[in-house]
Design an enzyme around this catalytic site. Structure first.
Site, PDB file in Angstrom:
ATOM      1  N   GLU A 147       0.838  -1.207   0.000  1.00 40.53           N
ATOM      2  CA  GLU A 147       0.000   0.000   0.000  1.00 40.53           C
ATOM      3  C   GLU A 147       0.870   1.254   0.000  1.00 40.53           C
ATOM      4  O   GLU A 147       0.778   2.106   0.906  1.00 40.53           O
ATOM      5  CB  GLU A 147      -0.946   0.004   1.198  1.00 40.53           C
ATOM      6  CG  GLU A 147      -1.988  -1.091   1.138  1.00 40.53           C
ATOM      7  CD  GLU A 147      -3.066  -0.965   2.200  1.00 40.53           C
ATOM      8  OE1 GLU A 147      -2.838  -0.304   3.222  1.00 40.53           O
ATOM      9  OE2 GLU A 147      -4.139  -1.547   2.004  1.00 40.53           O
ATOM     10  N   GLU A 169      -6.487  -7.635  -0.570  1.00 41.26           N
ATOM     11  CA  GLU A 169      -6.820  -7.632   0.865  1.00 41.26           C
ATOM     12  C   GLU A 169      -8.246  -7.173   1.057  1.00 41.26           C
ATOM     13  O   GLU A 169      -8.707  -6.216   0.423  1.00 41.26           O
ATOM     14  CB  GLU A 169      -5.962  -6.605   1.620  1.00 41.26           C
ATOM     15  CG  GLU A 169      -4.567  -7.015   1.922  1.00 41.26           C
ATOM     16  CD  GLU A 169      -3.870  -5.945   2.765  1.00 41.26           C
ATOM     17  OE1 GLU A 169      -4.549  -5.192   3.491  1.00 41.26           O
ATOM     18  OE2 GLU A 169      -2.648  -5.865   2.673  1.00 41.26           O
TER      19      GLU A 169
HETATM   20  C1  GLA Z   1      -4.024  -2.444   5.101  1.00 39.59           C
HETATM   21  C2  GLA Z   1      -2.683  -3.114   5.279  1.00 39.59           C
HETATM   22  C3  GLA Z   1      -2.758  -4.314   6.184  1.00 39.59           C
HETATM   23  C4  GLA Z   1      -3.643  -4.030   7.364  1.00 39.59           C
HETATM   24  C5  GLA Z   1      -5.004  -3.626   6.894  1.00 39.59           C
HETATM   25  C6  GLA Z   1      -5.970  -3.381   8.048  1.00 39.59           C
HETATM   26  O1  GLA Z   1      -4.727  -2.937   4.075  1.00 39.59           O
HETATM   27  O2  GLA Z   1      -2.113  -3.495   4.060  1.00 39.59           O
HETATM   28  O3  GLA Z   1      -1.444  -4.597   6.606  1.00 39.59           O
HETATM   29  O4  GLA Z   1      -3.084  -3.005   8.114  1.00 39.59           O
HETATM   30  O5  GLA Z   1      -4.898  -2.433   6.181  1.00 39.59           O
HETATM   31  O6  GLA Z   1      -7.278  -3.130   7.623  1.00 39.59           O
END
Ligand code: GLA
Length: 628
Positions: free
Chosen positions: A119, A277
């Site tokens: 991210e 995710e």
């Molecule tokens: C992001 C991060 C994860 C986690 C999620 C929590 O997507 O990539 O590591 O922190 O948020 O919702």
């Protein structure tokens, strides 16, 4: 993991401190052990380069790598991603780790994909430190060539802001009064590029050392993140991957999910993508973290698949007992396998197994909504006519109206190809190029129906107001321009002919060929046009001059969709979300029932969810995927 049918696992995302405990000292053994274990169970790895969050030694040795806020506040280690995206020192260390990872694991049998960082830009997209300032100046020099061009573009004759050289230019740090809008826009462009450059630098290392293995990073396409211009990013990844988390308190959050998935498919140019995710139930970072209702996990997962995802991954596998995310949902919750979540995860695994035949299929929609991150930035600037005009509002509203009609929608950038579409919605396209305006006009002349809304075509890419009346660039398309705006007071409402109502905005338009369909029935421009239509070639350009209430927008969109002869995938009942994927002659209709009542769906075929012939009803809260 095998029990639930998991065949791909993201590994190593925040492991830098474990992989490189001290600068230049590497420990890969524990990771190899885990990858070996995955391989021996035939589970693939989406292997992170682990550069997402530098270990504390980085800030200790190189405090200049820490990011700073607009007010000069240093963002210290203790959270994650505490690095300045433009830091050459960070880059040097990150590429060293990335190179080591590639050399060590390029031929590991579990390796399916590289996951660069994580991210990128999640917490540090906008950094205002001195290193960022230097990089911003270099970026501007590249963009403008000489400072006179910058002065012209930024309109620095206003408020005595003229620069003598690039050396005097700063990021838009905390200022006394409203900051120069073009400076703010350029800083956003620069910042998106700066994080992207960290991706491409690692990607190039991986391509060279690990040929043939796709390289990706996880985007954050959602209502929560606007800092990265993913239309620029999407060209650089081998696989488009997205992370999506819903706002738990929003009872209609599935609509935002649907919009985002369509936008991600647009980033993938209509092709399949990967949900990298999502959460199995509640997250931990919202004020109130609402758990998913029974069945919601399957419904939400199927929405992503229905809208083009070829796989669904979750953060996280096992709920952690310590650290900031100790209260975040996981596939394997704190309660263990004797739990509702686990049973639903098992069910999802079974359904996904039966959906294998859908992998690789695409969509063929006849309606599109135009979306531009730069407009999101611009409509979020200060010193605009009304804080109630927000960028996501109208794209979401039109998407909802079309979805409720059973119309499949693509969400695409204005530069993408329009030729497939019978209906094109251009909502709040505040900054617009002449080229987009003429392509929209050409689409209408060629038979498409185009709908533009208020607050469109106001400025150019330098954030200079276009002359000749607001929206003048769209005049040839919609047959009008706008003379003056009349934003409404908070909670003020307007009546519009045809029994409609609206809020937020009204304006006085100057007709130039358009036919008036509805008029303002009260308010500051009583009697003036509110909704118009301009016949053009074999198509038309519609214009909507206020923020119609959702119900009335729905009625208007139904009329326009009929005029445009857009195909509907089914009966079009709000609550029954319909989408189609296809592959040559094979088609699958995805039906997700967001209500608690059974919903009729008159179609014959085989339901992949039940693995039985489809009987014409989607049960309350249920999902059907009908091959037909
Ligand atoms: C992001 C991060 C994860 C986690 C999620 C929590 O997507 O990539 O590591 O922190 O948020 O919702």
């Amino acid at each position: 993991m095998r029990e639930v049918g998991i065949d791909l696992v993201t590994v190593g995302v925040f492991s830098w401190a474990a992989l490189e405990p001290s600068p230049g000292e590497f420990d890969f053994d524990w990771l190899k052990e885990n990858l070996d274990l995955l391989a021996s169970h035939d589970i693939g790895a989406d292997l992170a380069t682990a550069t997402a969050s530098p270990p504390p030694w980085m800030a200790h040795l190189h405090p200049e790598t820490l990011p700073r806020g607009a007010d000069g506040t240093t963002l210290w280690p203790g959270g994650r991603q505490a690095f300045c995206p433009s830091s050459p020192v960070f880059r040097r260390y990150a590429l060293r780790l990335c190179t080591q990872m590639a050399q060590r694991f390029a031929s590991h049998p579990s390796l399916r994909m590289w996951h660069v960082s994580n991210e990128l830009g999640c917490h540090n997209a906008l950094c205002y430190c001195d290193t960022s300032a230097d990089a911003f100046r270099a970026w501007l020099e590249q963009r403008y060539g000489d400072v006179a061009q910058l002065n012209a573009a930024w309109g620095t004759s206003f408020w005595s802001q003229r620069y003598r050289s690039f050396d005097e230019v700063l990021p838009p740090r905390t200022v006394t009064a409203a900051c120069n809008p073009t400076q703010q826009m350029d800083f956003r462009r620069f910042s998106s590029d700066a994080s992207l450059a960290n991706f491409t630098a690692e990607r190039d290392v991986l391509h060279a050392l690990s040929p043939g293995i796709p390289v990706t990073t996880n985007f954050m396409v959602s209502e929560h993140v606007k800092e990265l211009d993913y239309h620029r990013w999407a060209r650089e990844v081998d696989v488009v991957a997205n992370d999506h988390y819903m706002t738990g308190e929003n009872a209609e959050g599935h609509r935002e999910l649907a919009f985002c998935s369509d936008l991600v498919r647009g980033l993938a140019d209509g092709g399949p993508w990967l949900l990298m995710e999502t959460a199995a139930s509640a997250v931990n970072w919202q004020p109130r973290n609402i758990a998913k209702q029974p069945g919601e996990l399957l419904r939400n997962s199927m929405q992503h698949i229905a809208r083009g995802a070829d796989g669904v991954l979750f953060f996280q596998w096992r709920a952690s007992r310590f650290g900031s995310e100790r209260h975040h949902a996981a596939l394997l919750p704190h309660a263990g396998t004797e739990s509702r979540t686990w049973r639903e995860v098992m069910e999802l695994g079974r359904v996904l197994e039966r959906l294998r035949e859908v992998v690789g299929s695409r969509t063929d929609n006849q309606a599109a909504i135009l979306f531009d991150y730069e407009c999101w930035w611009a409509v979020g600037l200060d010193s605009l006519p009304s804080c109630d005009v927000t960028y996501l509002d109208q794209p979401h509203a039109f998407h909802r109206a079309l979805t409720d009609l059973g119309v499949g929608v693509d969400v695409i950038h204005p530069d993408q190809d329009f030729s497939n579409y019978r209906l094109i919605i251009a909502p709040t396209l505040y900054t617009l190029t002449d080229e987009t305006a003429s392509r929209l006009q050409a689409a209408a002349c060629g038979g498409a129906t185009v709908v533009a809304t208020y607050f469109s075509a106001i400025t150019d890419k330098s954030e200079h107001v276009r002359p000749g009346g607001y929206g003048a660039a769209l005049k040839a398309l919609v047959g009008l321009s706008v003379e003056e705006w009349y934003p409404l007071r908070e909670h003020e409402r307007l009546a519009i002919s045809g029994g409609m109502s609206s809020s937020v905005w009204s304006e006085r338009v100057r007709l130039d060929g358009a036919e008036v369909i509805f008029r303002f029935a009260d308010g500051p421009v009583q009697g003036e046009p509110a909704v118009t239509r301009h016949g053009l070639g074999s198509g038309a350009g519609w214009y909507v001059a206020s923020r119609l209430d959702q119900e009335h927008l729905g009625t208007l969109v139904a009329r326009i969709a009929d005029e445009a002869q857009v195909r509907r995938l089914g009966p079009g009942s709000p609550g029954l979300e319909l989408t189609e994927r296809l592959d040559g002659a094979r088609r699958w209709l995805f039906a997700v029932n967001h209500t608690s009542d059974p919903m009729a769906l008159p179609i014959e075929g085989h339901d992949l969810v039940t693995d039985q012939p489809f009987l014409g009803t989607v049960k309350g809260g249920g999902v059907a995927v009908v091959r037909y």
